[in-house]
Scaffold this motif. Structure first.
Motif, PDB file in Angstrom:
ATOM      1  N   VAL A   1      -5.741  15.352   6.264  1.00  0.00           N
ATOM      2  CA  VAL A   1      -4.875  15.476   7.443  1.00  0.00           C
ATOM      3  C   VAL A   1      -5.501  16.380   8.501  1.00  0.00           C
ATOM      4  O   VAL A   1      -5.502  16.059   9.693  1.00  0.00           O
ATOM      5  N   LEU A   2      -6.057  17.513   8.084  1.00  0.00           N
ATOM      6  CA  LEU A   2      -6.639  18.462   9.041  1.00  0.00           C
ATOM      7  C   LEU A   2      -8.160  18.397   9.075  1.00  0.00           C
ATOM      8  O   LEU A   2      -8.809  19.318   9.575  1.00  0.00           O
ATOM      9  N   ARG A   3      -8.709  17.320   8.582  1.00  0.00           N
ATOM     10  CA  ARG A   3     -10.169  17.214   8.510  1.00  0.00           C
ATOM     11  C   ARG A   3     -10.822  17.375   9.882  1.00  0.00           C
ATOM     12  O   ARG A   3     -11.832  18.055  10.031  1.00  0.00           O
ATOM     13  N   GLY A   4     -10.244  16.759  10.895  1.00  0.00           N
ATOM     14  CA  GLY A   4     -10.840  16.825  12.230  1.00  0.00           C
ATOM     15  C   GLY A   4     -10.280  17.914  13.116  1.00  0.00           C
ATOM     16  O   GLY A   4     -10.633  17.993  14.296  1.00  0.00           O
ATOM     17  N   SER A   5      -9.426  18.753  12.588  1.00  0.00           N
ATOM     18  CA  SER A   5      -8.820  19.820  13.395  1.00  0.00           C
ATOM     19  C   SER A   5      -9.798  20.974  13.572  1.00  0.00           C
ATOM     20  O   SER A   5     -10.715  21.152  12.764  1.00  0.00           O
ATOM     21  N   PRO A   6      -9.614  21.770  14.618  1.00  0.00           N
ATOM     22  CA  PRO A   6     -10.477  22.947  14.804  1.00  0.00           C
ATOM     23  C   PRO A   6     -10.395  23.885  13.607  1.00  0.00           C
ATOM     24  O   PRO A   6      -9.355  23.980  12.941  1.00  0.00           O
ATOM     25  N   SER A   7     -11.489  24.572  13.354  1.00  0.00           N
ATOM     26  CA  SER A   7     -11.533  25.471  12.195  1.00  0.00           C
ATOM     27  C   SER A   7     -10.471  26.561  12.297  1.00  0.00           C
ATOM     28  O   SER A   7      -9.902  26.984  11.288  1.00  0.00           O
ATOM     29  N   GLY A   8     -10.185  27.010  13.528  1.00  0.00           N
ATOM     30  CA  GLY A   8      -9.158  28.040  13.700  1.00  0.00           C
ATOM     31  C   GLY A   8      -7.791  27.569  13.258  1.00  0.00           C
ATOM     32  O   GLY A   8      -7.005  28.346  12.696  1.00  0.00           O
ATOM     33  N   THR A   9      -7.481  26.287  13.502  1.00  0.00           N
ATOM     34  CA  THR A   9      -6.196  25.738  13.078  1.00  0.00           C
ATOM     35  C   THR A   9      -6.104  25.690  11.569  1.00  0.00           C
ATOM     36  O   THR A   9      -5.089  26.072  10.972  1.00  0.00           O
ATOM     37  N   ARG A  10      -7.164  25.240  10.925  1.00  0.00           N
ATOM     38  CA  ARG A  10      -7.168  25.168   9.464  1.00  0.00           C
ATOM     39  C   ARG A  10      -7.042  26.560   8.842  1.00  0.00           C
ATOM     40  O   ARG A  10      -6.310  26.765   7.881  1.00  0.00           O
ATOM     41  N   LEU A  11      -7.764  27.519   9.424  1.00  0.00           N
ATOM     42  CA  LEU A  11      -7.708  28.886   8.896  1.00  0.00           C
ATOM     43  C   LEU A  11      -6.323  29.485   9.055  1.00  0.00           C
ATOM     44  O   LEU A  11      -5.787  30.104   8.134  1.00  0.00           O
ATOM     45  N   ALA A  12      -5.726  29.307  10.234  1.00  0.00           N
ATOM     46  CA  ALA A  12      -4.404  29.880  10.490  1.00  0.00           C
ATOM     47  C   ALA A  12      -3.356  29.253   9.583  1.00  0.00           C
ATOM     48  O   ALA A  12      -2.481  29.946   9.048  1.00  0.00           O
ATOM     49  N   ARG A  13      -3.456  27.947   9.380  1.00  0.00           N
ATOM     50  CA  ARG A  13      -2.472  27.279   8.537  1.00  0.00           C
ATOM     51  C   ARG A  13      -2.630  27.686   7.073  1.00  0.00           C
ATOM     52  O   ARG A  13      -1.647  27.895   6.363  1.00  0.00           O
ATOM     53  N   ALA A  14      -3.873  27.802   6.627  1.00  0.00           N
ATOM     54  CA  ALA A  14      -4.109  28.232   5.250  1.00  0.00           C
ATOM     55  C   ALA A  14      -3.625  29.659   5.036  1.00  0.00           C
ATOM     56  O   ALA A  14      -3.052  29.982   3.987  1.00  0.00           O
ATOM     57  N   GLN A  15      -3.830  30.517   6.031  1.00  0.00           N
ATOM     58  CA  GLN A  15      -3.385  31.900   5.908  1.00  0.00           C
ATOM     59  C   GLN A  15      -1.865  31.989   5.881  1.00  0.00           C
ATOM     60  O   GLN A  15      -1.285  32.766   5.114  1.00  0.00           O
ATOM     61  N   SER A  16      -1.195  31.179   6.706  1.00  0.00           N
ATOM     62  CA  SER A  16       0.269  31.168   6.704  1.00  0.00           C
ATOM     63  C   SER A  16       0.797  30.710   5.350  1.00  0.00           C
ATOM     64  O   SER A  16       1.756  31.289   4.814  1.00  0.00           O
ATOM     65  N   LEU A  17       0.173  29.683   4.788  1.00  0.00           N
ATOM     66  CA  LEU A  17       0.606  29.184   3.486  1.00  0.00           C
ATOM     67  C   LEU A  17       0.362  30.218   2.392  1.00  0.00           C
ATOM     68  O   LEU A  17       1.212  30.433   1.519  1.00  0.00           O
ATOM     69  N   THR A  18      -0.789  30.880   2.448  1.00  0.00           N
ATOM     70  CA  THR A  18      -1.105  31.904   1.449  1.00  0.00           C
ATOM     71  C   THR A  18      -0.116  33.062   1.524  1.00  0.00           C
ATOM     72  O   THR A  18       0.365  33.562   0.495  1.00  0.00           O
ATOM     73  N   THR A  19       0.212  33.500   2.737  1.00  0.00           N
ATOM     74  CA  THR A  19       1.170  34.602   2.908  1.00  0.00           C
ATOM     75  C   THR A  19       2.550  34.201   2.421  1.00  0.00           C
ATOM     76  O   THR A  19       3.259  34.997   1.784  1.00  0.00           O
ATOM     77  N   TYR A  20       2.949  32.967   2.702  1.00  0.00           N
ATOM     78  CA  TYR A  20       4.259  32.484   2.264  1.00  0.00           C
ATOM     79  C   TYR A  20       4.343  32.461   0.739  1.00  0.00           C
ATOM     80  O   TYR A  20       5.355  32.873   0.156  1.00  0.00           O
ATOM     81  N   PHE A  21       3.281  32.012   0.091  1.00  0.00           N
ATOM     82  CA  PHE A  21       3.297  31.971  -1.369  1.00  0.00           C
ATOM     83  C   PHE A  21       3.277  33.379  -1.969  1.00  0.00           C
ATOM     84  O   PHE A  21       3.853  33.614  -3.033  1.00  0.00           O
ATOM     85  N   LEU A  22       2.621  34.302  -1.298  1.00  0.00           N
ATOM     86  CA  LEU A  22       2.674  35.682  -1.762  1.00  0.00           C
ATOM     87  C   LEU A  22       4.102  36.200  -1.716  1.00  0.00           C
ATOM     88  O   LEU A  22       4.568  36.882  -2.645  1.00  0.00           O
ATOM     89  N   PHE A  23       4.817  35.862  -0.640  1.00  0.00           N
ATOM     90  CA  PHE A  23       6.226  36.239  -0.522  1.00  0.00           C
ATOM     91  C   PHE A  23       7.048  35.597  -1.639  1.00  0.00           C
ATOM     92  O   PHE A  23       7.893  36.249  -2.268  1.00  0.00           O
ATOM     93  N   LEU A  24       6.802  34.308  -1.908  1.00  0.00           N
ATOM     94  CA  LEU A  24       7.538  33.614  -2.969  1.00  0.00           C
ATOM     95  C   LEU A  24       7.294  34.258  -4.329  1.00  0.00           C
ATOM     96  O   LEU A  24       8.220  34.438  -5.120  1.00  0.00           O
ATOM     97  N   GLU A  25       6.039  34.587  -4.593  1.00  0.00           N
ATOM     98  CA  GLU A  25       5.713  35.177  -5.890  1.00  0.00           C
ATOM     99  C   GLU A  25       6.340  36.558  -6.062  1.00  0.00           C
ATOM    100  O   GLU A  25       6.780  36.928  -7.155  1.00  0.00           O
ATOM    101  N   LEU A  26       6.393  37.321  -4.985  1.00  0.00           N
ATOM    102  CA  LEU A  26       6.940  38.677  -5.073  1.00  0.00           C
ATOM    103  C   LEU A  26       8.460  38.690  -5.123  1.00  0.00           C
ATOM    104  O   LEU A  26       9.054  39.529  -5.808  1.00  0.00           O
TER     105      LEU A  26
END
Length: 204
Positions: free
Chosen positions: A79-104
Motif C-alpha cells: 500500500v505504501l510502497r510508492g509513498s515518500p519515505s517520510g510518510t512511511r516513517l511517520a506512519r510506522a512510528q505512530s503505529l509503534t507508539t500506539y502499540f506501546l500504549f496498548l501494551e502498557l
C-alpha cells in the motif's frame, strides 16, 4: 484438609458483542489522545498520529491491536510502497507508539475481551528504512557555549557577508539566553527592540 483446584474466574468472561468492542476501541483511542496530551505533545502532533492510525484502521478493517507482522508487511510493502519515505516513517512510528500504549495500558483487558495478545507488528525485519532510535542528547556546558559565541563573534569582523552572519549570531544568542524557539526568533524584527523601558539588551 484436601486441596482444591483454584481457577481464575476471569477466564470465563462471556463473548463480547461487536458494539461493546467498538465502544472499547473508541475509548482506547480517546485514552491514547489524552495520554499524549498529558505528555506535552502539541495538538498538531497528536492529530498527525491519530490521522495515521485512522488511515491504517480503514485499510485494515479491524481493530489495530489485531495487526500482525504479516499485515504490516502487506501495508508498508504494498500500500505504501510508492509513498515518500517520510510518510512511511511517520506512519510506522505512530503505529509503534500506539502499540506501546496498548501494551502498557490495555494488554490484559484486550486479552480478556478477545483472547488475543497485543504485540507490535513493526519489528526489525519490516521497519521502514531510515528510522532511528532516539539518541541521548547532552546539552553543552557553560564554558562550551561561551567558547562557541566567542569564536563566532570574532568571525563577525572578517566575515564576507556581515548582515546575515550578524543576524544568525544575534538570533542564536537570544535563543541561548532568553529561551526563544526558532519559530519565535525568525519572527523578530528591529521594531521589537524596546529601548525606552529602562532595560538594556544583554551583551552580544
Amino acid at each position: 484438609m484436601a486441596l482444591a483446584a483454584v481457577r481464575d474466574l476471569r477466564e470465563f468472561r462471556g463473548p463480547v458483542s461487536t458494539e461493546e468492542l467498538e465502544r472499547f476501541e473508541t475509548d482506547v483511542l480517546a485514552g491514547f489522545v489524552l495520554a499524549r496530551a498529558s505528555a506535552g505533545l502539541a495538538d498538531g502532533t497528536i492529530r498527525g498520529d491519530v490521522g495515521h492510525l485512522d488511515q491504517m484502521r480503514a485499510w485494515f478493517g479491524r481493530p489495530l491491536w489485531e495487526m500482525e507482522p504479516a499485515d504490516a508487511d502487506g501495508y508498508f510493502g504494498k500500500v505504501l510502497r510508492g509513498s515518500p519515505s517520510g510518510t512511511r516513517l511517520a506512519r510506522a512510528q505512530s503505529l509503534t507508539t500506539y502499540f506501546l500504549f496498548l501494551e502498557l495500558r490495555h494488554k490484559v483487558e484486550i486479552h480478556r475481551m478477545t483472547g488475543g495478545v497485543v504485540e507490535c507488528p513493526i519489528d526489525e525485519m519490516n521497519r521502514p528504512r531510515g528510522s532511528k532510535d532516539a539518541a541521548l542528547r547532552i546539552p553543552p556546558t557553560g564554558p562550551e557555549i561561551k567558547m562557541l559565541f566567542t569564536g563566532w563573534g570574532g568571525e563577525l569582523v572578517s566575515c564576507r557577508k556581515f548582515a546575515p552572519t550578524a543576524r544568525n549570531y544575534t538570533a542564536a544568542k537570544l535563543m541561548s539566553q532568553v529561551g526563544l524557539r526558532v519559530s519565535e526568533a525568525c519572527k523578530l524584527d528591529l521594531a521589537d527592540i524596546k529601548r525606552r523601558d529602562g532595560r538594556s539588551l544583554p551583551p552580544m
